[in-house]
Design a protein around this motif. Sequence first.
Motif, PDB file in Angstrom:
ATOM      1  N   ALA A  71       0.827  -1.209   0.000  1.00  0.00           N
ATOM      2  CA  ALA A  71       0.000   0.000   0.000  1.00  0.00           C
ATOM      3  C   ALA A  71       0.861   1.259   0.000  1.00  0.00           C
ATOM      4  N   ALA A  72       1.936   1.252   0.779  1.00  0.00           N
ATOM      5  CA  ALA A  72       2.824   2.413   0.826  1.00  0.00           C
ATOM      6  C   ALA A  72       3.455   2.666  -0.532  1.00  0.00           C
ATOM      7  N   ASN A  73       3.869   1.599  -1.203  1.00  0.00           N
ATOM      8  CA  ASN A  73       4.443   1.734  -2.538  1.00  0.00           C
ATOM      9  C   ASN A  73       3.422   2.269  -3.536  1.00  0.00           C
ATOM     10  N   LEU A  74       2.202   1.726  -3.482  1.00  0.00           N
ATOM     11  CA  LEU A  74       1.164   2.156  -4.409  1.00  0.00           C
ATOM     12  C   LEU A  74       0.750   3.602  -4.156  1.00  0.00           C
ATOM     13  N   TYR A  75       0.735   4.009  -2.888  1.00  0.00           N
ATOM     14  CA  TYR A  75       0.401   5.396  -2.583  1.00  0.00           C
ATOM     15  C   TYR A  75       1.488   6.332  -3.093  1.00  0.00           C
ATOM     16  N   ALA A  76       2.735   5.959  -2.871  1.00  0.00           N
ATOM     17  CA  ALA A  76       3.848   6.781  -3.353  1.00  0.00           C
ATOM     18  C   ALA A  76       3.824   6.880  -4.867  1.00  0.00           C
ATOM     19  N   GLY A  77       3.317   5.836  -5.522  1.00  0.00           N
ATOM     20  CA  GLY A  77       3.199   5.846  -6.970  1.00  0.00           C
ATOM     21  C   GLY A  77       1.963   6.550  -7.474  1.00  0.00           C
ATOM     22  N   GLY A  78       1.144   7.070  -6.568  1.00  0.00           N
ATOM     23  CA  GLY A  78      -0.049   7.798  -6.970  1.00  0.00           C
ATOM     24  C   GLY A  78      -1.179   6.925  -7.449  1.00  0.00           C
ATOM     25  N   VAL A  79      -1.171   5.643  -7.074  1.00  0.00           N
ATOM     26  CA  VAL A  79      -2.184   4.707  -7.560  1.00  0.00           C
ATOM     27  C   VAL A  79      -3.397   4.647  -6.636  1.00  0.00           C
ATOM     28  N   ILE A  80      -3.198   4.814  -5.324  1.00  0.00           N
ATOM     29  CA  ILE A  80      -4.302   4.758  -4.370  1.00  0.00           C
ATOM     30  C   ILE A  80      -4.372   6.061  -3.586  1.00  0.00           C
ATOM     31  N   THR A  81      -5.507   6.288  -2.948  1.00  0.00           N
ATOM     32  CA  THR A  81      -5.716   7.510  -2.183  1.00  0.00           C
ATOM     33  C   THR A  81      -5.120   7.395  -0.791  1.00  0.00           C
ATOM     34  N   ALA A  82      -5.043   8.532  -0.112  1.00  0.00           N
ATOM     35  CA  ALA A  82      -4.554   8.554   1.262  1.00  0.00           C
ATOM     36  C   ALA A  82      -5.465   7.735   2.163  1.00  0.00           C
TER      37      ALA A  82
END
Length: 289
Positions: A71-82
């Motif tokens: 999840a942290a990787n996907l958030y950093a990649g702009g794929v998921i919301t905060a």
Amino acid sequence: MRDILLTIVGEAFVDTVRLLPFLFITYLVMEWLEHRTGSRTQAAIRRAGKAGPFIGGVLGIVPQCGFSVAAANLYAGGVITAGTLIAVFLSTSDEMLPIFLSYSVPIHTILGVLALKMIFAIISGLVLDFLYHKLIRKEIRYKNIHIMCESEHCHCEEGIFRSALRHTLQIILFIFLITLVLNGLLTGIGAERLSSLVFQMPVLGELLAGLVGLIPNCAASVVITQMYLQGVMGAGPMMTGLLASAGVGVLILCRMNKRHIKQNVLLIIFLYLASVSWGILIDFLGIAF
């Protein structure tokens, strides 16, 4: 002394190695999103963004540190919301389930804890997305995953497999070093000293348990679960600690989202406050497991 050092290093090595498949699969998925799916997938993810906290809250209850890392990787990649990120962080249980099972904890207790964690995670994620994207009027910062790749100098032109492997090796070394230091501190302080803290006191117990849960290591959930089973910690502090315990996900967030330090700090504060609030509510309602 030598035996203690070998134990610390060995535990850090084991904790780190077991994350390898989760990290590698996550990077493979992200590389695939960038190289194969194009704008249509990005548009689909954008449309599904509001449902992210539901998905994150459900997937997060699987007892593995790797999901918070993903999840942290996907958030950093702009794929998921905060909100989706926080939902995963709150619902993930790390080592809680294996310990509960090893102690033959009744199944209704286990299901009750998991269900509440999932519900609290989903609600918190939805609230965060509402506050951030509705009240503050911030847009979900979807971006091309290649931006993150460039910041990490991963040479994505080498291909999906090699790029994912390079990402994984870079992060796994970082995790090992941090885990080594944390294991040393936990060994030096000892779980007994943590147990002597006033976890049974209303509110203060939740505040302290939340701080323990924020320790970016799977050992945090082990300590919290064992303290609860031994009667040192009540249901409220236990829930607070397990909600705040996102394993090494917080570390990966800070590492991969390093260009947004203020944002990372605010997310960690929200994680802590949400965990403490839900724990206090558990105590106030007198919920027992």
